[in-house]
Design a protein around this motif. Sequence first.
Motif, PDB file in Angstrom:
ATOM      1  N   GLU A  61       0.654  -1.186   0.144  1.00  0.00           N
ATOM      2  CA  GLU A  61       0.163   0.108  -0.179  1.00  0.00           C
ATOM      3  C   GLU A  61       0.726   1.144  -0.136  1.00  0.00           C
ATOM      4  OE1 GLU A  61      -2.480  -0.606   3.614  1.00  0.00           O
ATOM      5  OE2 GLU A  61      -4.022  -1.493   2.701  1.00  0.00           O
ATOM      6  N   ILE A  62       2.439   1.222   0.752  1.00  0.00           N
ATOM      7  CA  ILE A  62       3.002   2.663   0.345  1.00  0.00           C
ATOM      8  C   ILE A  62       3.816   2.523  -0.431  1.00  0.00           C
ATOM      9  CG2 ILE A  62       5.204   3.136   1.467  1.00  0.00           C
ATOM     10  CD1 ILE A  62       4.417   1.938   4.010  1.00  0.00           C
ATOM     11  N   GLN A  63       3.491   1.551  -1.374  1.00  0.00           N
ATOM     12  CA  GLN A  63       4.174   1.446  -2.813  1.00  0.00           C
ATOM     13  C   GLN A  63       3.127   1.859  -3.746  1.00  0.00           C
ATOM     14  OE1 GLN A  63       7.490   1.496  -3.220  1.00  0.00           O
ATOM     15  NE2 GLN A  63       7.031   0.735  -1.158  1.00  0.00           N
ATOM     16  N   GLU A  64       1.369   1.428  -3.753  1.00  0.00           N
ATOM     17  CA  GLU A  64       0.798   2.633  -4.186  1.00  0.00           C
ATOM     18  C   GLU A  64       0.804   3.820  -4.021  1.00  0.00           C
ATOM     19  OE1 GLU A  64      -2.661   0.004  -3.121  1.00  0.00           O
ATOM     20  OE2 GLU A  64      -1.525  -2.184  -4.341  1.00  0.00           O
ATOM     21  N   TRP A  65       0.362   4.497  -2.660  1.00  0.00           N
ATOM     22  CA  TRP A  65       0.436   6.026  -3.155  1.00  0.00           C
ATOM     23  C   TRP A  65       1.274   6.052  -2.707  1.00  0.00           C
ATOM     24  CZ3 TRP A  65      -4.137   7.378  -1.475  1.00  0.00           C
ATOM     25  CH2 TRP A  65      -4.803   6.807  -1.377  1.00  0.00           C
ATOM     26  N   GLY A  66       2.529   5.661  -2.841  1.00  0.00           N
ATOM     27  CA  GLY A  66       4.088   6.664  -3.301  1.00  0.00           C
ATOM     28  C   GLY A  66       3.828   6.900  -4.688  1.00  0.00           C
ATOM     29  N   GLU A  67       3.249   6.009  -5.731  1.00  0.00           N
ATOM     30  CA  GLU A  67       3.088   5.794  -7.410  1.00  0.00           C
ATOM     31  C   GLU A  67       2.296   7.179  -7.877  1.00  0.00           C
ATOM     32  OE1 GLU A  67       4.849   4.414  -9.748  1.00  0.00           O
ATOM     33  OE2 GLU A  67       5.821   3.516  -8.027  1.00  0.00           O
ATOM     34  N   LEU A  68       0.854   7.220  -6.732  1.00  0.00           N
ATOM     35  CA  LEU A  68       0.418   8.515  -7.241  1.00  0.00           C
ATOM     36  C   LEU A  68       0.747  10.067  -7.006  1.00  0.00           C
ATOM     37  CD1 LEU A  68      -2.661   6.694  -5.360  1.00  0.00           C
ATOM     38  CD2 LEU A  68      -2.429   7.242  -7.253  1.00  0.00           C
ATOM     39  N   GLY A  69       1.837   9.895  -6.050  1.00  0.00           N
ATOM     40  CA  GLY A  69       2.653  10.992  -6.155  1.00  0.00           C
ATOM     41  C   GLY A  69       2.518  11.972  -4.119  1.00  0.00           C
ATOM     42  N   LEU A  70       1.682  11.195  -3.870  1.00  0.00           N
ATOM     43  CA  LEU A  70       1.220  11.771  -2.555  1.00  0.00           C
ATOM     44  C   LEU A  70       2.127  11.722  -1.825  1.00  0.00           C
ATOM     45  CD1 LEU A  70      -2.637  10.650  -3.378  1.00  0.00           C
ATOM     46  CD2 LEU A  70      -1.294  12.045  -3.911  1.00  0.00           C
ATOM     47  N   LEU A  71       2.476  11.129  -0.875  1.00  0.00           N
ATOM     48  CA  LEU A  71       3.664  10.959  -0.085  1.00  0.00           C
ATOM     49  C   LEU A  71       4.702  11.550  -0.184  1.00  0.00           C
ATOM     50  CD1 LEU A  71       3.117   6.719   0.329  1.00  0.00           C
ATOM     51  CD2 LEU A  71       1.972   8.022   1.157  1.00  0.00           C
ATOM     52  N   GLY A  72       4.824  12.282   1.700  1.00  0.00           N
ATOM     53  CA  GLY A  72       5.699  12.941   1.644  1.00  0.00           C
ATOM     54  C   GLY A  72       7.299  12.819   1.632  1.00  0.00           C
TER      55      GLY A  72
ATOM     56  N   HIS B 232      10.016   4.253  -1.158  1.00  0.00           N
ATOM     57  CA  HIS B 232       9.402   4.548  -2.300  1.00  0.00           C
ATOM     58  C   HIS B 232      10.581   5.724  -3.435  1.00  0.00           C
ATOM     59  CE1 HIS B 232       6.972   5.102  -5.462  1.00  0.00           C
ATOM     60  NE2 HIS B 232       6.951   5.828  -5.608  1.00  0.00           N
ATOM     61  N   ASP B 233      10.593   4.911  -4.209  1.00  0.00           N
ATOM     62  CA  ASP B 233      11.171   5.645  -5.406  1.00  0.00           C
ATOM     63  C   ASP B 233      12.879   5.735  -4.499  1.00  0.00           C
ATOM     64  OD1 ASP B 233      11.891   5.798  -8.179  1.00  0.00           O
ATOM     65  OD2 ASP B 233      11.254   8.214  -7.985  1.00  0.00           O
TER      66      ASP B 233
ATOM     67  N   SER C 157       3.208   0.986  10.177  1.00  0.00           N
ATOM     68  CA  SER C 157       3.751   2.137   9.658  1.00  0.00           C
ATOM     69  C   SER C 157       2.821   2.930   9.090  1.00  0.00           C
ATOM     70  CB  SER C 157       4.701   1.860   8.489  1.00  0.00           C
ATOM     71  OG  SER C 157       3.770   1.349   7.586  1.00  0.00           O
ATOM     72  N   LEU C 158       3.706   4.377   9.751  1.00  0.00           N
ATOM     73  CA  LEU C 158       3.341   5.695   9.687  1.00  0.00           C
ATOM     74  C   LEU C 158       3.541   6.197   8.348  1.00  0.00           C
ATOM     75  CD1 LEU C 158       2.492   7.319  12.778  1.00  0.00           C
ATOM     76  CD2 LEU C 158       0.582   6.374  11.723  1.00  0.00           C
ATOM     77  N   ALA C 159       2.691   6.768   6.589  1.00  0.00           N
ATOM     78  CA  ALA C 159       3.683   7.345   5.614  1.00  0.00           C
ATOM     79  C   ALA C 159       3.157   8.428   6.305  1.00  0.00           C
ATOM     80  CB  ALA C 159       3.072   6.423   4.556  1.00  0.00           C
TER      81      ALA C 159
ATOM     82  N   HIS D 102      -1.684  -9.987   5.725  1.00  0.00           N
ATOM     83  CA  HIS D 102      -1.980  -8.351   6.657  1.00  0.00           C
ATOM     84  C   HIS D 102      -1.478  -7.394   6.008  1.00  0.00           C
ATOM     85  CE1 HIS D 102      -3.333  -9.337  10.448  1.00  0.00           C
ATOM     86  NE2 HIS D 102      -3.223 -10.616  10.170  1.00  0.00           N
ATOM     87  N   GLY D 103      -1.782  -7.716   4.746  1.00  0.00           N
ATOM     88  CA  GLY D 103      -0.797  -6.913   4.180  1.00  0.00           C
ATOM     89  C   GLY D 103       0.757  -6.487   3.631  1.00  0.00           C
ATOM     90  N   MET D 104       1.211  -7.405   3.449  1.00  0.00           N
ATOM     91  CA  MET D 104       2.725  -7.185   3.325  1.00  0.00           C
ATOM     92  C   MET D 104       3.245  -7.633   1.915  1.00  0.00           C
ATOM     93  SD  MET D 104       3.441  -5.578   6.249  1.00  0.00           S
ATOM     94  CE  MET D 104       5.548  -5.449   5.891  1.00  0.00           C
ATOM     95  N   ALA D 105       2.199  -8.786   1.765  1.00  0.00           N
ATOM     96  CA  ALA D 105       2.754  -9.395   0.527  1.00  0.00           C
ATOM     97  C   ALA D 105       1.758  -8.313  -0.081  1.00  0.00           C
ATOM     98  CB  ALA D 105       2.359 -10.908   0.700  1.00  0.00           C
ATOM     99  N   LEU D 106       0.607  -8.756  -0.662  1.00  0.00           N
ATOM    100  CA  LEU D 106      -0.113  -7.992  -1.403  1.00  0.00           C
ATOM    101  C   LEU D 106      -1.116  -7.107  -0.920  1.00  0.00           C
ATOM    102  CD1 LEU D 106      -2.619 -11.158  -3.885  1.00  0.00           C
ATOM    103  CD2 LEU D 106      -0.436  -9.631  -4.387  1.00  0.00           C
ATOM    104  N   GLY D 107      -1.793  -5.870  -2.042  1.00  0.00           N
ATOM    105  CA  GLY D 107      -1.859  -4.831  -1.603  1.00  0.00           C
ATOM    106  C   GLY D 107      -2.901  -4.845  -2.760  1.00  0.00           C
ATOM    107  N   GLY D 108      -4.076  -3.932  -2.109  1.00  0.00           N
ATOM    108  CA  GLY D 108      -5.219  -3.542  -2.745  1.00  0.00           C
ATOM    109  C   GLY D 108      -6.445  -4.189  -3.048  1.00  0.00           C
ATOM    110  N   GLU D 109      -6.988  -4.689  -4.267  1.00  0.00           N
ATOM    111  CA  GLU D 109      -8.232  -5.468  -4.866  1.00  0.00           C
ATOM    112  C   GLU D 109      -7.418  -6.810  -4.249  1.00  0.00           C
ATOM    113  OE1 GLU D 109     -11.082  -4.768  -5.127  1.00  0.00           O
ATOM    114  OE2 GLU D 109     -10.383  -2.521  -4.109  1.00  0.00           O
TER     115      GLU D 109
END
Length: 417
Positions: free
Chosen positions: A91-102, A127-128, A300-302, A375-382
């Motif tokens: 999920e951290i990577q998914e939000w990072g790809e959207l350019g929303l994380l600092g 991320h990146d 974690s806190l993103a 618990h979201g460490m191997a796959l995310g989202g749908e």
Amino acid sequence: MFGPRLRRLSLLIALGTAPGLEAGEVEVLHWWTSGGEAQAAARLRERVEAEGHRWREFAVAGGGGEGAMTVLKSRALSGNPPSAAQLKGPEIQEWGELGLLGELDAVAEAQDWDALLPPRVAARMRHDGHYVAVPMNIHRINWLWGNPEVLAAAGVAMPTSLDELFAAGEALRAAGVVPLAHGGQPWQDATLFETVVLAEAGADFYRRALVALDPQALGSDTMIQALTTFRRLRGLMDEGVPGRDWHLASAMVIEGEAAMQLMGDWVKGEFAAAGLVAGEDYLCAPAPGTEGAFGFTIDSLAMFRVAEAEDLAAQRDLARLALSPQVQVAFNRAKGSIPARRDLAVAAFDACARLAIDDFQAAEAGDALVPSLAHGMALGGEAQRAWMDIVSRYFNDPTISPEEAARRLVSLAHALP
């Protein structure tokens, strides 16, 4: 030219609130709402507020975090994200790809996160190539918890294998006790299933099947056996399973209605909140058949991008404080987990946490660390939700055969990009 230590000191000074800069606000979205979890979150909030910042609570109840993620998507995609949100793994990577994380690189360099964090933890916070999240803890998934008085009264010990678990179940049933407390929610069913896979087939097969989603592994006889054993566990439970929250299942063990629970170590936060002592009032052990392996998830806190300078300073202070020794000890003692940073004295923690710390280090050295799919460490989202739906439907519908469940898992793997 600054040496590394002097450079980190200068960064820490620079990260402090600049003269004339007003205190900022951090809005933190999380689902730490049960007894032990809420106490853990309070330890972090107290430290943030002690530095003069405003903590804006944004807690969404629900042990699996689905409700919180729904709210986060609505807020973030409308241009109004919180300062920080509890996220995991992909999920951290998914939000990072959207350019929303600092980025948190300045904080990470000042505290030397590369040295403080285990490599597999640090990698999931980036991320990146940039740190965008701070780890609060490491949770172990494959735990067995037991009520020593109930077990002793039935003449059974904490089981170390699945065969011993089923044998203990027969003795506990005969003694009039529910052998295994469980809550009937998809994420809880999935937690139980991945523990069974780890017990039946080991870390290498687990990674092939539940991390790589290898169709051959998912459709194998080994997977069908794991599904068969998983279904057998339903016979150790009571009829009140459907819809039960995880902490209510823990309460059954605390109150002596049930003997054991298979669940991650956030359960320990409930025992601690009830005033119970690890190793005396309750027992802990690796889930039967999984000794030597360590299934993990990380809270974690993103950090989402913020516009105001004072809020950016508050956000960076939040990240710095989250990984400080004081918060890491206080948070994890309340939450039941172990610290993300690896330089803390183990004497500050109870017997179960000390065992977890030792087992994490041994599993890391032996290549037996496995990320939790449930618990979201191997796959995310749908993809994660679809996997949990297949597993939970199978567990609760006796008309679905193990072979059919395996075929559905294979079909899911083929459907994913």
